[in-house]
Design a protein around this motif. Sequence first.
Motif, PDB file in Angstrom:
ATOM      1  N   ILE A  47       0.889  -1.174   0.000  1.00  0.00           N
ATOM      2  CA  ILE A  47       0.000   0.000   0.000  1.00  0.00           C
ATOM      3  C   ILE A  47       0.921   1.217   0.000  1.00  0.00           C
ATOM      4  CG2 ILE A  47      -2.107  -1.031   0.915  1.00  0.00           C
ATOM      5  CD1 ILE A  47      -1.201  -0.146   3.703  1.00  0.00           C
ATOM      6  N   PHE A  48       0.650   2.124  -0.908  1.00  0.00           N
ATOM      7  CA  PHE A  48       1.597   3.210  -1.156  1.00  0.00           C
ATOM      8  C   PHE A  48       1.326   4.404  -0.239  1.00  0.00           C
ATOM      9  CE2 PHE A  48       1.096   0.861  -5.220  1.00  0.00           C
ATOM     10  CZ  PHE A  48       2.347   0.269  -5.195  1.00  0.00           C
ATOM     11  N   TYR A  49       2.407   5.044   0.168  1.00  0.00           N
ATOM     12  CA  TYR A  49       2.275   6.245   1.004  1.00  0.00           C
ATOM     13  C   TYR A  49       1.554   7.344   0.232  1.00  0.00           C
ATOM     14  CZ  TYR A  49       5.685   4.409   4.364  1.00  0.00           C
ATOM     15  OH  TYR A  49       6.327   3.664   5.319  1.00  0.00           O
ATOM     16  N   GLY A  54       7.858   3.770 -10.532  1.00  0.00           N
ATOM     17  CA  GLY A  54       8.195   2.639  -9.657  1.00  0.00           C
ATOM     18  C   GLY A  54       6.931   1.995  -9.086  1.00  0.00           C
ATOM     19  N   HIS A  55       6.012   2.839  -8.622  1.00  0.00           N
ATOM     20  CA  HIS A  55       4.748   2.316  -8.080  1.00  0.00           C
ATOM     21  C   HIS A  55       3.927   1.680  -9.191  1.00  0.00           C
ATOM     22  CE1 HIS A  55       5.813   5.958  -5.607  1.00  0.00           C
ATOM     23  NE2 HIS A  55       5.813   5.010  -4.675  1.00  0.00           N
ATOM     24  N   CYS A  62       5.171  -1.959 -10.097  1.00  0.00           N
ATOM     25  CA  CYS A  62       4.748  -3.037  -9.210  1.00  0.00           C
ATOM     26  C   CYS A  62       3.268  -3.360  -9.431  1.00  0.00           C
ATOM     27  CB  CYS A  62       4.991  -2.573  -7.767  1.00  0.00           C
ATOM     28  SG  CYS A  62       4.458  -3.744  -6.551  1.00  0.00           S
ATOM     29  N   ASP A 115      -1.288   3.773   2.265  1.00  0.00           N
ATOM     30  CA  ASP A 115      -0.751   3.756   3.623  1.00  0.00           C
ATOM     31  C   ASP A 115      -0.772   5.215   4.075  1.00  0.00           C
ATOM     32  OD1 ASP A 115       0.742   3.239   5.869  1.00  0.00           O
ATOM     33  OD2 ASP A 115       2.451   2.346   4.818  1.00  0.00           O
ATOM     34  N   ASN A 117      -3.082  -4.393   6.631  1.00  0.00           N
ATOM     35  CA  ASN A 117      -4.048  -4.171   5.545  1.00  0.00           C
ATOM     36  C   ASN A 117      -4.365  -5.455   4.784  1.00  0.00           C
ATOM     37  OD1 ASN A 117      -3.246  -4.066   2.411  1.00  0.00           O
ATOM     38  ND2 ASN A 117      -1.393  -3.748   3.614  1.00  0.00           N
ATOM     39  N   TYR A 118      -3.359  -6.331   4.674  1.00  0.00           N
ATOM     40  CA  TYR A 118      -3.571  -7.556   3.887  1.00  0.00           C
ATOM     41  C   TYR A 118      -4.598  -8.473   4.543  1.00  0.00           C
ATOM     42  CZ  TYR A 118       0.998  -6.066   2.000  1.00  0.00           C
ATOM     43  OH  TYR A 118       2.022  -5.361   1.439  1.00  0.00           O
ATOM     44  N   GLY A 125       8.589  -4.085  -3.317  1.00  0.00           N
ATOM     45  CA  GLY A 125       9.928  -3.684  -3.746  1.00  0.00           C
ATOM     46  C   GLY A 125      10.966  -4.266  -2.790  1.00  0.00           C
ATOM     47  N   GLU A 127      13.260  -3.026  -1.139  1.00  0.00           N
ATOM     48  CA  GLU A 127      13.617  -2.269   0.070  1.00  0.00           C
ATOM     49  C   GLU A 127      12.680  -2.563   1.241  1.00  0.00           C
ATOM     50  OE1 GLU A 127      11.558  -1.264  -2.092  1.00  0.00           O
ATOM     51  OE2 GLU A 127      10.176   0.171  -1.194  1.00  0.00           O
ATOM     52  N   ILE A 128      11.516  -3.170   0.949  1.00  0.00           N
ATOM     53  CA  ILE A 128      10.600  -3.491   2.055  1.00  0.00           C
ATOM     54  C   ILE A 128      10.377  -5.000   2.167  1.00  0.00           C
ATOM     55  CG2 ILE A 128       9.467  -1.236   2.101  1.00  0.00           C
ATOM     56  CD1 ILE A 128       7.171  -2.412   0.486  1.00  0.00           C
ATOM     57  N   HIS A 154      10.608  -7.364  -5.899  1.00  0.00           N
ATOM     58  CA  HIS A 154      11.043  -6.933  -7.236  1.00  0.00           C
ATOM     59  C   HIS A 154      12.143  -5.874  -7.129  1.00  0.00           C
ATOM     60  CE1 HIS A 154       9.145  -2.972  -7.241  1.00  0.00           C
ATOM     61  NE2 HIS A 154       8.049  -3.526  -6.731  1.00  0.00           N
ATOM     62  N   GLY A 155      12.765  -5.592  -8.264  1.00  0.00           N
ATOM     63  CA  GLY A 155      13.897  -4.677  -8.282  1.00  0.00           C
ATOM     64  C   GLY A 155      13.467  -3.220  -8.416  1.00  0.00           C
ATOM     65  N   MET A 196      15.848   7.752  -8.800  1.00  0.00           N
ATOM     66  CA  MET A 196      14.765   8.712  -8.994  1.00  0.00           C
ATOM     67  C   MET A 196      14.532   9.477  -7.692  1.00  0.00           C
ATOM     68  SD  MET A 196      11.102   7.651 -10.651  1.00  0.00           S
ATOM     69  CE  MET A 196      11.523   5.970 -10.495  1.00  0.00           C
TER      70      MET A 196
HETATM   71  O1  ME8 Z   1       7.021   1.566   1.258  1.00  0.00           O
HETATM   72  N1  ME8 Z   1      11.507   1.242  -8.619  1.00  0.00           N
HETATM   73  O2  ME8 Z   1       5.241   2.733   0.355  1.00  0.00           O
HETATM   74  P1  ME8 Z   1       5.919   3.554  -0.850  1.00  0.00           P
HETATM   75  C1  ME8 Z   1      10.663   0.231  -8.458  1.00  0.00           C
HETATM   76  N2  ME8 Z   1       3.817   2.318   2.457  1.00  0.00           N
HETATM   77  N3  ME8 Z   1       9.673   0.220  -7.565  1.00  0.00           N
HETATM   78  C2  ME8 Z   1       9.519   1.302  -6.799  1.00  0.00           C
HETATM   79  C3  ME8 Z   1      10.374   2.407  -6.895  1.00  0.00           C
HETATM   80  C4  ME8 Z   1      11.406   2.356  -7.873  1.00  0.00           C
HETATM   81  N4  ME8 Z   1      12.275   3.352  -8.072  1.00  0.00           N
HETATM   82  N5  ME8 Z   1       9.961   3.311  -5.997  1.00  0.00           N
HETATM   83  C5  ME8 Z   1       8.885   2.793  -5.356  1.00  0.00           C
HETATM   84  C6  ME8 Z   1       5.869   1.947   1.275  1.00  0.00           C
HETATM   85  N6  ME8 Z   1       8.608   1.573  -5.837  1.00  0.00           N
HETATM   86  C7  ME8 Z   1       4.938   1.465   2.349  1.00  0.00           C
HETATM   87  C8  ME8 Z   1       4.543   0.041   2.047  1.00  0.00           C
HETATM   88  S1  ME8 Z   1       3.180  -2.205   2.565  1.00  0.00           S
HETATM   89  C9  ME8 Z   1       2.404  -2.847   3.858  1.00  0.00           C
HETATM   90  C10 ME8 Z   1       3.645  -0.598   3.067  1.00  0.00           C
HETATM   91  C11 ME8 Z   1       7.503   0.692  -5.437  1.00  0.00           C
HETATM   92  O3  ME8 Z   1       4.892   4.532  -1.295  1.00  0.00           O
HETATM   93  C12 ME8 Z   1       8.010  -0.600  -4.833  1.00  0.00           C
HETATM   94  O4  ME8 Z   1       7.007  -1.592  -5.005  1.00  0.00           O
HETATM   95  O5  ME8 Z   1       7.250   4.051  -0.458  1.00  0.00           O
HETATM   96  C13 ME8 Z   1       8.155  -0.216  -3.394  1.00  0.00           C
HETATM   97  O6  ME8 Z   1       8.180  -1.311  -2.512  1.00  0.00           O
HETATM   98  C14 ME8 Z   1       6.935   0.632  -3.181  1.00  0.00           C
HETATM   99  O7  ME8 Z   1       6.768   1.326  -4.420  1.00  0.00           O
HETATM  100  C15 ME8 Z   1       7.100   1.570  -2.013  1.00  0.00           C
HETATM  101  O8  ME8 Z   1       6.063   2.481  -1.994  1.00  0.00           O
END
Ligand code: ME8
Length: 509
Positions: A11-13, A21-22, A25, A50, A231-232, A257, A259-260, A286-287, A296
């Motif tokens: 879930i994205f911020y 990137g978002h 995914c 999120d 959330n899941y 991603g 990083e998480i 994923h990368g 970025m």
């Molecule tokens: O981490 N390349 O949200 P977020 C590829 N809210 N994928 C990318 C990317 C990039 N440069 N930048 C972002 C969070 N992503 C938390 C998650 S889950 C319970 C909570 C993608 O808004 C990638 O999937 O920072 C990464 O994990 C996600 O956006 C992070 O989105």
Amino acid sequence: MARKFYITTPIFYVNDLLHIGHAYCTIACDVVARFKRWAGYEVLFLTGTDEHGQKIAQAASLKGKTPQEWADYIVAQDKKLWERLNISHDDFIRTTEDRHERTVQAIFTRLYKKGDIYKGEYEGWYCTSCETFYLESQLNEGRCPECGKPAEKLKEESYFFRLSKYQKRLLDYFEQNPEFMQPGFRKAEMVNFVKEGLKDLSVSRTAVKWGIPVPFDDKHTVYVWFDALINYLTACGYLGDKAKFEKFWPADVHVVGKEIFKFHTVIWPAMLMALEIPLPREVFGHGWWTVEGEKMSKSRGNVVDPLEVCEEFGVDAFRYFLMSEVPFGQDGDFSKKALVRRYNSDLANNLGNLLSRSLTMVEKYLEGKVPEPEGREDEDKDLIEKAEGLYQMVLKFYDRLELNGVLGTIWQTVDYANRYIEKTAPWKLEKADRKRLKTVLYNLLETLRLVALHILPFMPQTAERIWEQLGLEEKIYAQKIEDARWGRLKPGKKIKIGKPLFPRINPDL
Ligand code: ME8
């Protein structure tokens, strides 16, 4: 009963608008969800936002808005983006929704009563931007190891989740479930991290007001990651809709991603163990995408807006590029140059040409009607085998989420069909052998029908356009797996030549 498939994006911020990137995914999950639906699964494809925590509160206040107003605005933009990108999610969860807040509070209370959450005191280095505490040894000259911003020293009363208790069980689980972490090369780092020893995790904040209150102690709000991961469960009916939960849980794959990855392969499983709920079958990390070789970031001013790319090249070309350019799991680099190269070679010259050459010949030589095939020569057999075998071939790639492998397989058939035109030279058959001409052109149209079915998860609009140009009246979305069998195209129907699918782009522009 239909088999089920539950797939999630992070879930994205809502601190800012989404970027490629978002989109990457979410498109990848969309492709898999669409394929699974076609393959007969009942799918729950979840995405969302999120919305709690300091980072969101700060972003909102910079804009002169309340966090809720700001979140509402960003959510509306996110939803517009998903619509534009043809994302077929079944649910969009917001962590500020009642259904979610109720679930988080119930879980927090339950784990507290069980003794897996307890009250203590936290002292550490905190990065507001990443919402994460770090050990002093993890900082780079006082700065956050993730984002590079200065970390602050914080000491506060806090509730802790007994993560350390689950160390052994996690390691056993990793060993007994070798498929749990994907791609496999990400596993060793997580195993080592757990082996080095897990510390209990601070899961509440007194300094953060924008969050879900701890139900029995409202000085505290729930730590945003503890809130977010839940959330899941919320979305599949945990503590709310028993039948739904029993149908869909455990999740088949959380796509996140890299990083998480740790949050999803260590903390989340431990939370589920504490709740005595089965773990997700797989977490796929994923990368990351860079842009023209650089990370970025807003400060660099190189954040790529997916809407702009779609405006310039079309949604399907964007989806195709992201899915084909790098093996899912690896890092990738985005540039317009690379996109144009791929667009011209794979989409314009290969797929687009195959359709337009085939249809033009049917129009010119056969009054635009799908012909009746007769007999099979060796070169036909090769083409038919490739086109009909597509489903079995791509299944293996889908199972491992090798989405570029799926595309590679489809494109081998497209490529082969173009070569088949050269080999059979229908323009020579026109006078010499009408029977053979009809067979060859039928084979090409039927190959295109099968290709359309297989590209549907990746490029829904293009697949529909091919479908219409082939003169097929039934809806492409109503097609079943059985329709991927060779020979279902009925002779006699009129084709409908349309505009070129992908007009060539001048690479020098
Ligand atoms: O981490 N390349 O949200 P977020 C590829 N809210 N994928 C990318 C990317 C990039 N440069 N930048 C972002 C969070 N992503 C938390 C998650 S889950 C319970 C909570 C993608 O808004 C990638 O999937 O920072 C990464 O994990 C996600 O956006 C992070 O989105």
